[in-house]
Enzyme design. Structure first.
Site, PDB file in Angstrom:
ATOM      1  N   ARG A   1      -5.517   1.296  -4.576  1.00  0.00           N
ATOM      2  CA  ARG A   1      -4.688   0.644  -3.562  1.00  0.00           C
ATOM      3  C   ARG A   1      -4.656  -0.865  -3.695  1.00  0.00           C
ATOM      4  NH1 ARG A   1      -8.730   3.687   0.411  1.00  0.00           N
ATOM      5  NH2 ARG A   1      -7.831   5.302  -0.813  1.00  0.00           N
TER       6      ARG A   1
ATOM      7  N   ARG B   1       0.840  -1.200   0.000  1.00  0.00           N
ATOM      8  CA  ARG B   1       0.000   0.000   0.000  1.00  0.00           C
ATOM      9  C   ARG B   1       0.869   1.242   0.000  1.00  0.00           C
ATOM     10  NH1 ARG B   1      -5.064   2.064   2.496  1.00  0.00           N
ATOM     11  NH2 ARG B   1      -5.075   4.230   1.821  1.00  0.00           N
TER      12      ARG B   1
ATOM     13  N   ASP C   1      -6.594  -2.030   1.454  1.00  0.00           N
ATOM     14  CA  ASP C   1      -7.118  -1.018   2.369  1.00  0.00           C
ATOM     15  C   ASP C   1      -7.784  -1.764   3.519  1.00  0.00           C
ATOM     16  OD1 ASP C   1      -7.890   1.506   3.338  1.00  0.00           O
ATOM     17  OD2 ASP C   1      -9.803   1.423   2.270  1.00  0.00           O
TER      18      ASP C   1
ATOM     19  N   ASP D   1      -9.706  -0.976   7.102  1.00  0.00           N
ATOM     20  CA  ASP D   1     -10.314   0.060   7.933  1.00  0.00           C
ATOM     21  C   ASP D   1     -10.925  -0.556   9.182  1.00  0.00           C
ATOM     22  OD1 ASP D   1      -9.787   2.224   6.239  1.00  0.00           O
ATOM     23  OD2 ASP D   1     -11.608   1.872   5.078  1.00  0.00           O
TER      24      ASP D   1
END
Length: 169
Positions: free
Chosen positions: A92, A83, A95, A97
């Site tokens: 990307r 990344r 990712d 989160d």
């Protein structure tokens, strides 16, 4: 003490489904982390971004890490998978989160620090997060939202999303 967290996973560069499966395996082996459930994979168009379509999903995690320690682990995994943060919302390779933490009773822990906001501040705005999250947490309720499933369906119409099936090995 073990806490339940929900992690959003996404990728739109390279072999996205394979990358997500490998990232889940790496997350499961990270110290203080154990993946206990995975949603289906979902394809979506980029939201507030450009580039190829994304593949997204959500992992349910048991963790002994505190929220910022878990964030450090997620960001280290993103770096391990190549990344790069060349600009905001850039395409990307991976990712990760932190969506919800201590999520036995959503919305779970509320936190607002310079590094981390919990619950994730755009969770209720993104079909690619809500669809897989509702697979794992169908009783999700949210302050100010009467029907999370209806909101999810409305967002799906606006944002374009397609279920791809179960996580790939």
């Amino acid at each position: 003490m073990q806490r339940i967290a929900f992690i959003g996973l996404g990728a739109n560069l390279g072999q996205a489904q394979l990358t997500l499966a490998q990232a889940c395996a790496a997350l499961h082996q990270a110290p203080g982390c154990r993946v206990t459930a995975l949603s289906s994979w979902w394809r979506s168009v980029p939201v507030d971004a450009e580039g190829p379509d994304y593949v997204n999903g959500v992992a349910q995690l048991e963790t002994s890490l505190e929220p910022e320690g878990l964030l450090d682990t997620l960001q280290a995994l993103e770096r391990d998978f190549g990344r790069q943060r060349s600009y905001r919302n850039a395409p990307r390779t991976l990712d990760l989160d932190l969506l919800l933490y201590d999520a036995a009773l959503p919305p779970g822990l509320c936190l607002n620090t310079p590094r981390l906001q919990l619950p994730h501040p755009r969770l209720m705005e993104r079909a690619f997060v809500l669809h897989p999250l509702l697979e794992l947490l169908p009783t999700l309720s949210w302050p100010g939202v009467t029907d999370v499933a209806a909101l999810c369906m409305s967002l799906a119409v606006q944002q374009g999303i397609e279920r791809l099936g179960g996580p790939q090995p």
